[in-house]
Design a protein around this motif. Structure first.
Motif, PDB file in Angstrom:
ATOM      1  N   PRO B   8       0.830  -1.209   0.000  1.00 16.84           N
ATOM      2  CA  PRO B   8       0.000   0.000   0.000  1.00 16.84           C
ATOM      3  C   PRO B   8       0.864   1.257   0.000  1.00 16.84           C
ATOM      4  O   PRO B   8       1.878   1.340   0.701  1.00 16.84           O
ATOM      5  CB  PRO B   8      -0.795  -0.128   1.300  1.00 16.84           C
ATOM      6  N   ALA B   9       0.450   2.217  -0.784  1.00 13.24           N
ATOM      7  CA  ALA B   9       1.214   3.451  -0.969  1.00 13.24           C
ATOM      8  C   ALA B   9       0.312   4.655  -0.736  1.00 13.24           C
ATOM      9  O   ALA B   9      -0.922   4.533  -0.720  1.00 13.24           O
ATOM     10  CB  ALA B   9       1.774   3.487  -2.396  1.00 13.24           C
ATOM     11  N   PRO B  10       0.901   5.832  -0.551  1.00 14.69           N
ATOM     12  CA  PRO B  10       0.081   7.032  -0.369  1.00 14.69           C
ATOM     13  C   PRO B  10      -0.942   7.194  -1.491  1.00 14.69           C
ATOM     14  O   PRO B  10      -0.621   7.006  -2.666  1.00 14.69           O
ATOM     15  CB  PRO B  10       1.117   8.164  -0.378  1.00 14.69           C
ATOM     16  N   VAL B 125       4.537   2.218   9.279  1.00 13.52           N
ATOM     17  CA  VAL B 125       3.521   3.103   9.858  1.00 13.52           C
ATOM     18  C   VAL B 125       2.780   3.802   8.718  1.00 13.52           C
ATOM     19  O   VAL B 125       3.401   4.330   7.798  1.00 13.52           O
ATOM     20  CB  VAL B 125       4.148   4.152  10.796  1.00 13.52           C
ATOM     21  N   PHE B 126       1.462   3.761   8.803  1.00 12.85           N
ATOM     22  CA  PHE B 126       0.615   4.492   7.875  1.00 12.85           C
ATOM     23  C   PHE B 126      -0.081   5.609   8.639  1.00 12.85           C
ATOM     24  O   PHE B 126      -0.526   5.397   9.769  1.00 12.85           O
ATOM     25  CB  PHE B 126      -0.484   3.593   7.285  1.00 12.85           C
ATOM     26  N   THR B 127      -0.183   6.754   8.026  1.00 13.16           N
ATOM     27  CA  THR B 127      -1.128   7.750   8.526  1.00 13.16           C
ATOM     28  C   THR B 127      -2.311   7.741   7.571  1.00 13.16           C
ATOM     29  O   THR B 127      -2.140   7.692   6.347  1.00 13.16           O
ATOM     30  CB  THR B 127      -0.507   9.154   8.640  1.00 13.16           C
ATOM     31  N   LEU B 128      -3.506   7.752   8.158  1.00 12.58           N
ATOM     32  CA  LEU B 128      -4.727   7.484   7.387  1.00 12.58           C
ATOM     33  C   LEU B 128      -5.745   8.605   7.517  1.00 12.58           C
ATOM     34  O   LEU B 128      -5.908   9.194   8.596  1.00 12.58           O
ATOM     35  CB  LEU B 128      -5.396   6.194   7.882  1.00 12.58           C
ATOM     36  N   TYR B 129      -6.439   8.811   6.413  1.00 13.71           N
ATOM     37  CA  TYR B 129      -7.657   9.620   6.463  1.00 13.71           C
ATOM     38  C   TYR B 129      -8.772   8.768   7.075  1.00 13.71           C
ATOM     39  O   TYR B 129      -8.670   7.531   7.093  1.00 13.71           O
ATOM     40  CB  TYR B 129      -8.057  10.066   5.057  1.00 13.71           C
ATOM     41  N   PRO B 130      -9.851   9.401   7.516  1.00  9.25           N
ATOM     42  CA  PRO B 130     -10.942   8.606   8.121  1.00  9.25           C
ATOM     43  C   PRO B 130     -11.538   7.554   7.188  1.00  9.25           C
ATOM     44  O   PRO B 130     -12.060   6.545   7.665  1.00  9.25           O
ATOM     45  CB  PRO B 130     -11.989   9.679   8.478  1.00  9.25           C
ATOM     46  N   ASP B 131     -11.448   7.776   5.874  1.00  8.12           N
ATOM     47  CA  ASP B 131     -11.998   6.781   4.936  1.00  8.12           C
ATOM     48  C   ASP B 131     -10.968   5.706   4.572  1.00  8.12           C
ATOM     49  O   ASP B 131     -11.181   4.960   3.622  1.00  8.12           O
ATOM     50  CB  ASP B 131     -12.528   7.467   3.672  1.00  8.12           C
ATOM     51  N   LEU B 132      -9.879   5.620   5.327  1.00  8.25           N
ATOM     52  CA  LEU B 132      -8.818   4.624   5.179  1.00  8.25           C
ATOM     53  C   LEU B 132      -7.907   4.894   3.976  1.00  8.25           C
ATOM     54  O   LEU B 132      -7.098   4.040   3.618  1.00  8.25           O
ATOM     55  CB  LEU B 132      -9.360   3.189   5.118  1.00  8.25           C
ATOM     56  N   LYS B 133      -8.032   6.064   3.370  1.00  9.24           N
ATOM     57  CA  LYS B 133      -7.062   6.429   2.333  1.00  9.24           C
ATOM     58  C   LYS B 133      -5.737   6.773   3.011  1.00  9.24           C
ATOM     59  O   LYS B 133      -5.712   7.412   4.058  1.00  9.24           O
ATOM     60  CB  LYS B 133      -7.569   7.616   1.517  1.00  9.24           C
ATOM     61  N   ILE B 134      -4.652   6.304   2.383  1.00  6.12           N
ATOM     62  CA  ILE B 134      -3.331   6.473   2.995  1.00  6.12           C
ATOM     63  C   ILE B 134      -2.777   7.870   2.698  1.00  6.12           C
ATOM     64  O   ILE B 134      -2.705   8.273   1.536  1.00  6.12           O
ATOM     65  CB  ILE B 134      -2.361   5.398   2.475  1.00  6.12           C
ATOM     66  N   HIS B 135      -2.387   8.566   3.750  1.00 11.23           N
ATOM     67  CA  HIS B 135      -1.718   9.859   3.582  1.00 11.23           C
ATOM     68  C   HIS B 135      -0.218   9.653   3.406  1.00 11.23           C
ATOM     69  O   HIS B 135       0.360  10.130   2.443  1.00 11.23           O
ATOM     70  CB  HIS B 135      -1.994  10.757   4.793  1.00 11.23           C
ATOM     71  N   SER B 136       0.410   8.924   4.312  1.00 11.86           N
ATOM     72  CA  SER B 136       1.853   8.684   4.246  1.00 11.86           C
ATOM     73  C   SER B 136       2.171   7.265   4.689  1.00 11.86           C
ATOM     74  O   SER B 136       1.406   6.655   5.447  1.00 11.86           O
ATOM     75  CB  SER B 136       2.618   9.651   5.163  1.00 11.86           C
ATOM     76  N   VAL B 137       3.302   6.763   4.215  1.00  9.60           N
ATOM     77  CA  VAL B 137       3.795   5.446   4.615  1.00  9.60           C
ATOM     78  C   VAL B 137       5.242   5.597   5.065  1.00  9.60           C
ATOM     79  O   VAL B 137       6.038   6.272   4.393  1.00  9.60           O
ATOM     80  CB  VAL B 137       3.746   4.444   3.441  1.00  9.60           C
ATOM     81  N   TYR B 138       5.573   4.984   6.176  1.00 10.52           N
ATOM     82  CA  TYR B 138       6.953   5.006   6.689  1.00 10.52           C
ATOM     83  C   TYR B 138       7.444   3.575   6.795  1.00 10.52           C
ATOM     84  O   TYR B 138       6.864   2.756   7.528  1.00 10.52           O
ATOM     85  CB  TYR B 138       6.999   5.677   8.063  1.00 10.52           C
ATOM     86  N   PRO B 147       8.706   7.048  11.574  1.00  9.69           N
ATOM     87  CA  PRO B 147       8.367   8.469  11.745  1.00  9.69           C
ATOM     88  C   PRO B 147       8.664   8.945  13.161  1.00  9.69           C
ATOM     89  O   PRO B 147       8.452   8.216  14.136  1.00  9.69           O
ATOM     90  CB  PRO B 147       6.863   8.503  11.477  1.00  9.69           C
ATOM     91  N   THR B 148       9.150  10.163  13.245  1.00 12.00           N
ATOM     92  CA  THR B 148       9.229  10.809  14.550  1.00 12.00           C
ATOM     93  C   THR B 148       7.838  11.282  14.936  1.00 12.00           C
ATOM     94  O   THR B 148       6.934  11.384  14.097  1.00 12.00           O
ATOM     95  CB  THR B 148      10.170  12.027  14.494  1.00 12.00           C
ATOM     96  N   ASN B 149       7.678  11.602  16.210  1.00  9.61           N
ATOM     97  CA  ASN B 149       6.389  12.146  16.625  1.00  9.61           C
ATOM     98  C   ASN B 149       6.100  13.470  15.920  1.00  9.61           C
ATOM     99  O   ASN B 149       4.938  13.795  15.640  1.00  9.61           O
ATOM    100  CB  ASN B 149       6.362  12.321  18.145  1.00  9.61           C
ATOM    101  N   ALA B 150       7.151  14.228  15.626  1.00  5.19           N
ATOM    102  CA  ALA B 150       6.942  15.494  14.912  1.00  5.19           C
ATOM    103  C   ALA B 150       6.426  15.234  13.499  1.00  5.19           C
ATOM    104  O   ALA B 150       5.544  15.953  13.003  1.00  5.19           O
ATOM    105  CB  ALA B 150       8.245  16.289  14.862  1.00  5.19           C
TER     106      ALA B 150
END
Lengths: 170, 172
Positions: B8-10, B125-138, B147-150
């Motif tokens: 899975p990718a952004p 680590v994935f950051t996700l939109y509420p509809d499960l679309k991927i914003h970023s992948v680490y 990812p750092t916390n920042a």
């Protein structure tokens, strides 16, 4: 959308207009009164009623044990009080009950907490974090009142649009 | 080594998978994410020092996440009872999911093939939109890929700005 909460109250007599009600007993079997809920929007807020997460109530639910923690009358504890936030954190850390809902007095004030298990014994309620903040009573109710709800996802301890925590979306 | 599996990718939508949580109760990703931005972490296991170091940071982050209408979810191949003990030990208050069957791991192409003992997830680590679309992948195979916390805060700010209609303060 399902409304996020119902009105909830303890009554000495069974109400005739409730969405669900059930006699409530102490652990020794003596009857204390009746627990009752009303659908929000179906009528004016019943006197003394508190908001409860709608998922906590099911007129087809199984018998249950309830840890009912209630703020004393004329005591106003803000939802944002650090003790309340810490109690929510402790709920997230511990083993989930079948049902857990804070009770909403008004948009900024907590009225207590309702925690329940459908287990045959109440041991799972022995460490109710809200019992450290408010006076609490262990109650037994027959079938027809307590529902089932998923454990809170965490780590959130904020409420969504004033709904009783852990209702979890806007 | 080249692979035919598309990780899975952004911009991709993550599958709305269902797994047992750390208490053994079946949970669906969309229900855990609700209507909020989310951090979805796949980790090797309690035994990995890099994971433990990462978790120390995430446990600090949860003190901000808990007031920010944001979710965190961690997934490993450990069984629920192991995850429950690990979660309690580090003081995490978010949901852990167990992919002990490794079916999701295979579906996402996240098997760490260089560890033939544990067969763990590639730390991701994935950051996700509420509809499960991927914003970023680490990709955290090397620790500094995590990812750092920042960085997570930057992602979550961007997602929140995109999904909250009242990000710009309402005015009369």
């Amino acid at each position: 959308m399902t409304r996020p909460w119902h009105w909830f109250a303890f009554r000495p007599e069974p109400p005739t207009d409730a969405f669900a009600s059930a006699p409530a007993f102490r652990a020794d079997g003596t009857q204390l009164g009746f627990l009752a809920t009303w659908l929000v929007g179906s009528r004016r807020k019943p006197v003394g009623a508190l908001g409860i997460d709608a998922r906590a109530i099911d007129p087809r639910g199984d018998p249950a044990w309830i840890s009912l923690a209630l703020a004393p009358e004329r005591t106003r504890v803000p939802f944002d009080d650090p003790a309340v936030c810490q109690a929510m954190r402790m709920v997230l850390c511990g083993s989930p009950a079948d049902v857990m809902s804070t009770l909403v007095f008004d948009p900024s004030t907590i009225g207590g907490a309702f925690t329940a298990t459908h287990a045959p014994t109440p041991e799972g309620l022995a460490d109710d974090p809200f019992a450290r903040i408010f006076p609490h009573t262990l109650l037994r109710v027959h079938a027809g009142f307590v529902g089932m709800m998923p454990a809170p996802a965490g780590p959130g301890v904020q409420r969504y649009s004033g709904a009783p925590w852990p209702w979890d979306h806007f | 080594m080249a692979s035919n599996i598309h990780r899975p990718a952004p911009g991709d939508d993550l599958p709305d998978f269902e797994l047992p949580d750390h208490n053994g109760n079946c949970r669906r990703l969309s229900a855990l994410v609700g209507g909020d931005p989310a951090v979805l972490q796949f980790y090797r296991g309690f035994w990995c020092p890099k994971d433990r170091a990462q978790f120390r940071g995430l446990v600090k982050l949860q003190d901000q996440v808990e007031v920010a209408y944001t979710r965190m979810i961690s997934v490993s191949v450990d069984p629920p009872e192991v995850e429950a003990a690990f979660r309690a030990g580090i003081g995490a208050r978010w949901t852990f999911l167990s992919d002990a069957s490794r079916e999701l791991q295979a579906q996402l192409g996240l098997l760490e093939i260089t560890d033939t003992v544990h067969g763990p997830y590639v730390p991701t680590v994935f950051t996700l939109y509420p509809d499960l679309k991927i914003h970023s992948v680490y990709n955290g195979y090397w620790f500094w890929g995590r990812p750092t916390n920042a960085e997570l805060a930057t992602d979550l700010r961007a997602i929140t700005r995109a999904v909250r209609a009242d990000w710009e303060v309402p005015v009369r």
